[in-house]
Design a protein around this motif. Structure first.
Motif, PDB file in Angstrom:
ATOM      1  N   ASP B 151       0.869  -1.280   0.140  1.00  0.00           N
ATOM      2  CA  ASP B 151      -0.010  -0.009  -0.020  1.00  0.00           C
ATOM      3  C   ASP B 151       0.910   1.268  -0.029  1.00  0.00           C
ATOM      4  O   ASP B 151       1.692   1.457   0.937  1.00  0.00           O
ATOM      5  CB  ASP B 151      -0.788   0.084   1.109  1.00  0.00           C
ATOM      6  N   GLU B 152       0.717   2.050  -1.151  1.00  0.00           N
ATOM      7  CA  GLU B 152       1.545   3.240  -1.387  1.00  0.00           C
ATOM      8  C   GLU B 152       1.606   4.520   0.056  1.00  0.00           C
ATOM      9  O   GLU B 152       2.322   4.816   0.333  1.00  0.00           O
ATOM     10  CB  GLU B 152       1.293   4.000  -2.482  1.00  0.00           C
ATOM     11  N   LYS B 153       0.212   4.274   0.593  1.00  0.00           N
ATOM     12  CA  LYS B 153       0.018   5.082   1.793  1.00  0.00           C
ATOM     13  C   LYS B 153       0.516   4.554   2.996  1.00  0.00           C
ATOM     14  O   LYS B 153       1.322   5.365   3.737  1.00  0.00           O
ATOM     15  CB  LYS B 153      -1.448   5.376   2.016  1.00  0.00           C
ATOM     16  N   THR B 154       0.227   3.485   3.261  1.00  0.00           N
ATOM     17  CA  THR B 154       0.762   2.790   4.808  1.00  0.00           C
ATOM     18  C   THR B 154       2.211   2.036   4.623  1.00  0.00           C
ATOM     19  O   THR B 154       2.861   1.893   5.548  1.00  0.00           O
ATOM     20  CB  THR B 154      -0.196   1.837   5.249  1.00  0.00           C
ATOM     21  N   GLY B 155       2.499   1.736   3.392  1.00  0.00           N
ATOM     22  CA  GLY B 155       3.848   1.061   3.307  1.00  0.00           C
ATOM     23  C   GLY B 155       3.859  -0.434   3.533  1.00  0.00           C
ATOM     24  O   GLY B 155       4.860  -0.950   3.321  1.00  0.00           O
ATOM     25  N   ASP B 260      -5.904   4.824 -12.801  1.00  0.00           N
ATOM     26  CA  ASP B 260      -5.652   6.257 -12.381  1.00  0.00           C
ATOM     27  C   ASP B 260      -5.969   7.250 -13.503  1.00  0.00           C
ATOM     28  O   ASP B 260      -6.503   8.298 -13.309  1.00  0.00           O
ATOM     29  CB  ASP B 260      -4.141   6.287 -11.805  1.00  0.00           C
TER      30      ASP B 260
END
Lengths: 125, 277
Positions: B151-155, B260
């Motif tokens: 996940d790009e946000k949480t890593g 996207d």
């Protein structure tokens, strides 16, 4: 000119393509694809076939139901059927063969076994 | 003539007959000897004549010697032919073995080609995940597995698709932590040595394949259980794992970019529609 017609019944496009790709190596073969049992019965009603390859786990109508319906139809019961499935237990195999399948191949798919089954049931040397 | 005189006369006749018989036999025996003598003389003449012409025992010896040499030569030729036949049989077996190997490679290449083709023939993210799932089930023969992405946000690594297990059961993992995290950090594949003896542990999968774009790991595929008929991995499985590591990652990445860009395009189209109305 094709002198043997094969119906490939498989809901997965990847597997359908793989089975078709394998069977196209046989000489004089015409392939028709169906995505489930109902689609297969529709195509069986519209044309004559020499062999059916079918998966078991499919939406709408599964492969076992298709086998039993084909075997109970006087116009279709002569067509050899090969089941290709992930269901590899002995009782699954026995059930498939008891319903009238001529052969029972388990996944992962092995092209050599598909070709061997087709050659035997179509009497191709 | 008395009785005694008559008896003497009869005995003389008998002896005379016996003598004549003996004489006849002697004459016949002499005739036979003369004939045999004649035959042997003729045979001597024949042999002398044969010897004079160059035949005879000396020529028989020579003929025998030539025949023995010929037999020896034929034996040698026979051995050579048998050796050649054995060589051809061995070559034939080699060709048959090679043919089977090539046929197997051909089949494996077909599998790889179709897997690759399917992965790159679609742009929808969910469809890409579906194809990856189909490949893992039908070509590799796995029953329980998950596709995990970072996940790009949480890593964190989390499951986005699973088969045979619930998405929620698959642990979320930070890259570098545990077996799965280590694979995500190093980019090296992990396989247990004995798949048949593996006991399911969601933190330590049987197989863990990194999904890589060049050297960047975007996720992993974890396998926990194989189909009942699949007892061990075969060489083509490792080829498929390698293919999945690269092509599945690219397909996932492309489909995300496409999603996207579609979303952005749709948003921009909405703005344009608002401005132009």
């Amino acid at each position: 000119m094709a002198d043997k017609r094969i119906l490939v019944v498989e809901d997965s496009p990847t597997m359908r393509q793989l089975i078709a790709f394998t069977l196209r190596r046989l000489p004089n073969i015409a392939l028709v694809e169906a995505t489930d049992g109902v689609d297969a019965l529709r195509k069986l009603g519209g044309d004559s076939f020499d062999l059916i390859f079918t998966d078991i786990n499919m939406p709408i109508m599964d492969g076992l139901k298709l086998v039993s319906l084909v075997r109970s139809d006087p116009a279709l019961r002569h067509i050899p059927i090969v089941i290709i499935t992930t269901e590899g237990a002995a009782e699954d195999r026995q059930r498939g063969l008891a319903l009238g399948a001529n052969d029972y191949l388990i996944k992962p798919i092995q092209a050599s076994r598909i070709l061997a089954a087709a050659r035997e049931l179509l009497n191709i040397a | 003539m008395s009785m005694d005189d008559k008896g003497d006369e009869k005995g003389m006749h008998v002896r005379a007959d016996e003598f004549l018989q003996l004489f006849k036999k002697g004459a016949e025996f002499t005739q036979d000897l003369l004939k045999e003598n004649e035959r042997l003389r003729y045979r001597i003449f024949q042999l002398e004549e044969q010897q004079r012409k160059g035949g005879g025992p000396a020529s028989f010896v020579e003929e025998n010697r030539l025949l023995a040499a010929r037999i020896e030569e034929l034996e040698r030729e026979k051995d050579e032919i048998l050796g050649r036949i054995r060589q051809i049989e061995a070559e034939n077996n080699d060709f048959a073995t090679r043919y089977v190997e090539i046929e197997e490679e051909n089949n494996n290449l077909a599998n790889l080609y179709i897997a690759s083709y399917q992965l790159h023939s679609i742009l929808d993210f969910d469809d890409v995940l579906k194809v990856i799932t189909e490949i893992i089930i039908n070509l590799i023969g796995a029953e329980e597995f998950a596709v995990m992405l970072i996940d790009e946000k949480t890593g964190l690594l989390g499951a986005v698709a699973a088969e045979g297990i619930s998405l929620d059961d698959v642990p979320k993992v930070r890259p570098g932590e545990g077996t799965i995290g280590a694979i995500a950090a190093t980019g090296e594949s992990h396989f247990v040595e004995d798949p048949a003896g593996y006991v399911r542990d969601l933190s330590n999968p049987m197989v863990c394949i990194p999904l890589k774009i060049k050297d960047q790991v975007i996720g992993v595929i974890v396998i926990y259980k194989l189909l009942i008929q699949k007892k061990a991995f075969v060489p083509v499985d490792y080829e498929l794992f390698t293919l999945l590591a690269g092509h599945a990652a690219t397909a996932i990445f492309s489909s995300r970019l496409y999603s996207d860009s579609e979303r952005k395009r749709s948003t921009m189209q909405g703005f344009i529609n608002l401005l132009t109305k």
